[in-house]
Design a protein around this motif. Structure first.
Motif, PDB file in Angstrom:
ATOM      1  N   LEU A   1       0.847  -1.180   0.000  1.00  0.00           N
ATOM      2  CA  LEU A   1       0.000   0.000   0.000  1.00  0.00           C
ATOM      3  C   LEU A   1       0.889   1.238   0.000  1.00  0.00           C
ATOM      4  O   LEU A   1       1.833   1.336   0.795  1.00  0.00           O
ATOM      5  CB  LEU A   1      -0.909   0.043   1.236  1.00  0.00           C
TER       6      LEU A   1
ATOM      7  N   THR B   1      -9.484  -0.848   0.697  1.00  0.00           N
ATOM      8  CA  THR B   1      -8.975   0.171   1.613  1.00  0.00           C
ATOM      9  C   THR B   1     -10.079   1.170   1.938  1.00  0.00           C
ATOM     10  O   THR B   1     -10.986   1.406   1.143  1.00  0.00           O
ATOM     11  CB  THR B   1      -7.791   0.936   1.000  1.00  0.00           C
TER      12      THR B   1
ATOM     13  N   LEU C   1      -8.086  -1.459   6.320  1.00  0.00           N
ATOM     14  CA  LEU C   1      -8.120  -2.388   5.203  1.00  0.00           C
ATOM     15  C   LEU C   1      -9.121  -3.488   5.532  1.00  0.00           C
ATOM     16  O   LEU C   1      -8.994  -4.163   6.556  1.00  0.00           O
ATOM     17  CB  LEU C   1      -6.732  -2.997   4.962  1.00  0.00           C
TER      18      LEU C   1
END
Length: 414
Positions: A59, A379, A386
């Protein structure tokens, strides 16, 4: 034709940058480059054999990249990196390419499986933002297809081709092709060894071209204004246009018209075993930001296009596919919807996030969907979380708190 030239592969601690061209007849020269000081494979340096494949996620956030264990949500690495970055699959189910200032840098997520006949051996190692960078002034689309990965530099029109299986061994051999005019483009090498690339310049893009490895043009069309993105429905490729899509089958190009004069399909989600491609659908050419409430379903077998009405809008990071090939759309009402692509209808839905609104700037965080195997990851930047969705029974099975506000999301099954 395209001019092919050698661009030396850069290694070591390099700069990083984040997301072309017309085909004309001219002489072509094909060359490749490789480094002689390849680093040893991390498969032999500190790797641990594990009982099965262990998926990992990456991420981006403002200031770096997180690597997570996909099952537990544990943060395995936090690599600082300035500027806006993008994440793209490298094609080997182990690495991602990070697009940042200076080029495409390989991120080793440190999880992979080696096939041995009727079984495999799975390994894990420390995730690493490697020193391997493919130089690019404006790194854009990355497309893995049929054993070759193509990286497109929007600023120069340079397409770099490599075998992603060589990434684990250090420095892969590369081949570069430079288009006549640079543009925000996309390219891939097909199973016949031909190069498929978009056509355009810095002012406009209007089609695609298919060329042999020697650069001879096999097919071309300029009937795709604003060409953007690609996806595969089985072995057929789909390119989005501002008035429909192009379907490419080998060297046969078919235009599929949108039902509206302006019907832009710029983002698509394909599936290796399905002839259907899921796309977005926008109809306001003058909108600063259109929030669409319909998606498109393209059947690559008969080059047909159908639209599906939705009760909420979505963003370009909202599209995905289930393991069996149905579509997924993450709506601004927080619900993840399953699209029956054969019927072009909404089949089911599950609430995942709170309601959200797409930001005006495309680089700003918004809920993002990623599918790995039979699990969807979503997300939620507003809560720094998450969410994990089991696609088999369409239920939220877990939620992980994140140390930073997530932006881009990608990962590998390991």
């Amino acid at each position: 034709m395209f001019k092919l030239k050698t661009v030396p592969l850069l290694t070591g601690a390099l700069l990083l940058t984040a997301c072309g061209s017309s085909a004309t007849d001219r002489a072509t020269e094909t060359t490749t480059s490789s480094a002689t000081d390849s680093a040893p494979s991390s498969a032999t340096t500190g790797a641990t054999e594990v009982s099965g494949a262990e998926p990992r996620l990456a991420l981006t956030y403002d200031g770096g990249i997180l690597v997570l264990d996909a099952e537990s949500g544990e943060v395995l690495d936090d690599a600082p990196l300035e500027g806006f970055t993008r994440l793209s699959p490298a094609g080997d189910d182990r690495h991602l390419f990070v697009s940042a200032t200076g080029g495409f840098t390989a991120l080793d997520l440190g999880t992979w499986t080696e096939a041995h006949g009727d079984h495999g051996h799975s390994w894990t190692a420390e995730p690493t933002l490697t020193d391997l960078t493919i130089a690019a002034e404006a790194p854009g689309h990355v497309v893995p297809h049929d054993g070759t990965t193509a990286l497109f530099d929007d600023a120069t029109g340079t397409i770099t081709l490599l075998d992603p299986a060589e990434l684990a061994e250090g420095t892969p051999e590369t081949e570069t092709t430079t288009t006549e005019e640079a543009h925000h483009g996309v390219a891939f090498r097909d199973e016949r060894g031909n190069l498929v690339t978009t056509v355009g310049n810095e002012d406009s893009r209007d089609g695609i071209a298919v060329l042999t490895a020697a650069g001879n043009e096999l097919a071309r069309t300029d009937d795709c204004p604003g060409v953007h993105g690609e996806a595969f429905g089985g072995e057929r490729a789909v390119f989005g246009c501002e008035d429909g899509v192009l379907v490419l089958d080998g060297t046969e190009i078919t235009k599929v018209d949108a039902p509206d004069d302006y019907g832009r399909i710029g983002n698509q989600a394909g599936h290796a075993a399905s002839p259907f491609v899921l796309g977005d659908y926008k109809v306001d050419a003058d909108a600063e930001l259109e929030r669409p409430t319909r998606v498109s379903v393209i059947d690559t077998r008969d080059a047909s296009l159908r639209l599906v009405d939705l009760p909420a809008s979505y963003s370009f990071r909202s599209l995905g596919r289930t393991p069996d090939g149905d579509g997924l759309v993450l709506g601004t009402d927080g619900r993840l919807r399953v699209i029956d692509v054969a019927d072009a209808s909404v089949r089911d839905a599950v609430a995942v996030t709170e309601e959200w609104r797409e930001p005006m700037d495309w680089q700003e965080p918004r809920p993002t969907l990623l599918v790995l195997g039979d699990t969807a990851y979503v997300t939620e930047p507003a809560t720094d979380q998450l969410h994990v969705v089991d696609l088999a029974d369409l239920s939220v099975t877990d939620t992980h708190d994140l140390p930073h506000t997530p932006n881009e999301l990608n990962g590998v099954t390991g």
